[in-house]
Structure formats: C-alpha cells, structure tokens
Design an enzyme around this catalytic site. Structure first.
Site, PDB file in Angstrom:
ATOM      1  N   HIS A  19       0.840  -1.196   0.000  1.00 54.03           N
ATOM      2  CA  HIS A  19       0.000   0.000   0.000  1.00 54.03           C
ATOM      3  C   HIS A  19       0.871   1.240   0.000  1.00 54.03           C
ATOM      4  O   HIS A  19       1.953   1.254   0.566  1.00 54.03           O
ATOM      5  CB  HIS A  19      -0.987   0.000   1.170  1.00 54.03           C
ATOM      6  CG  HIS A  19      -0.380  -0.174   2.523  1.00 54.03           C
ATOM      7  ND1 HIS A  19       0.123  -1.385   2.972  1.00 54.03           N
ATOM      8  CD2 HIS A  19      -0.195   0.708   3.533  1.00 54.03           C
ATOM      9  CE1 HIS A  19       0.584  -1.241   4.204  1.00 54.03           C
ATOM     10  NE2 HIS A  19       0.407   0.030   4.569  1.00 54.03           N
ATOM     11  N   HIS A  74       0.916   5.174   1.025  1.00 48.59           N
ATOM     12  CA  HIS A  74       0.282   6.221   1.826  1.00 48.59           C
ATOM     13  C   HIS A  74       0.403   7.537   1.062  1.00 48.59           C
ATOM     14  O   HIS A  74       1.497   7.903   0.627  1.00 48.59           O
ATOM     15  CB  HIS A  74       1.007   6.397   3.169  1.00 48.59           C
ATOM     16  CG  HIS A  74       0.996   5.194   4.046  1.00 48.59           C
ATOM     17  ND1 HIS A  74       0.128   5.056   5.102  1.00 48.59           N
ATOM     18  CD2 HIS A  74       1.759   4.071   4.043  1.00 48.59           C
ATOM     19  CE1 HIS A  74       0.357   3.908   5.719  1.00 48.59           C
ATOM     20  NE2 HIS A  74       1.339   3.287   5.082  1.00 48.59           N
TER      21      HIS A  74
END
Length: 143
Positions: free
Chosen positions: A129, A131
């Site tokens: 992922h 950010h």
C-alpha cells in the site's frame, strides 16, 4: 509525548505484523489482512478512487489531515514492495500514478507518498500500500 507514544504504537503494530507474516504459511501470499475485508466489502471504507486494479481509501488512523491508502485490488504476492516481480512493473507504476492523482486532487499545496517495507520499515499490513499524506506542512526528515 503523544507523538512518541503514537510512533511506538505503530512500531509495535509493525513488529506484531512482521511476526505474523513470518509465521504465515510461507507460500508468499502472507496472512489475511484488513485490506482483504475492505476489498470483499465485509468492512466499509471511505473510497476516494477505484478502477479495475486499484483502490484508494481514507486511512482509519490518519497521520495527517489527508491520509489515503492506495492498494492493488489483487495482492498476487505483493505483500511488500521488496516482493515485487518484474511482471508487476506496470501495476506498480499504475499505483504510483493513482497515488499522485489523489495527492494532486486532495493536497494542491503538495503531498508525500510513503511505502513501508518490512519490520524495520514499520509495515503493519502485509498487502502493498502507498500512503498519500498531506493537507499540512510535512516535516523532514520523515523517520
């Protein structure tokens, strides 16, 4: 201070996640994550972007006024950036492109992209992922 306490808590979460990852079935898939529940619709999310391969949603524990996570919809071994394969290069580029699109829209004065990798990188969810952080002046150095 509250910042040190929060940082310690995040590091502790990352250490626990790393232990779970290391003790998972070792097939490279890693343990089930919160993102699996979001992707399946079992858990709600505040989506800001979605296409066939990527999903972007607001972090439930924001570290800045804007804190969005961009994830691949299919993990396919992308538990960490350091696990990326050559055949995933286009997907990685797409995820970064989605992240900058979200950043430009949500943070016109600037933003930061962060990818945590592994225990020392304070990764707490083993599903790649990115950010997207912004909405205020960010400090430097980050770590």
């Amino acid at each position: 201070s509250d910042t040190k306490l929060a940082m310690s808590s995040e590091v502790d979460k990352a250490k626990d996640a790393a232990a779970a990852y290391k003790s998972s079935d070792a097939d490279g898939a890693g343990p089930a994550t919160a993102f699996d529940n979001i992707l399946s619709g079992k858990w709600p999310s505040d989506k800001v972007y979605e296409d066939d391969t990527a999903l972007a949603f607001r972090d439930i524990n924001p570290q800045a006024p804007v804190h969005v996570l961009v994830i691949p919809k299919i993990r396919d071994g992308l538990t960490k950036l350091s696990c990326a394969r050559e055949d995933q290069e286009a997907l990685l580029g797409h995820l970064v492109y989605v992240a900058q699109s979200v950043g430009k829209k949500e943070c016109p004065e600037g933003f930061r992209l962060v990818i945590n990798d592994g225990e020392h990188g304070a990764q707490s969810v083993y599903h790649l992922h990115i950010h997207v952080l912004g909405g205020r002046q960010l400090g430097w150095p980050p770590g």
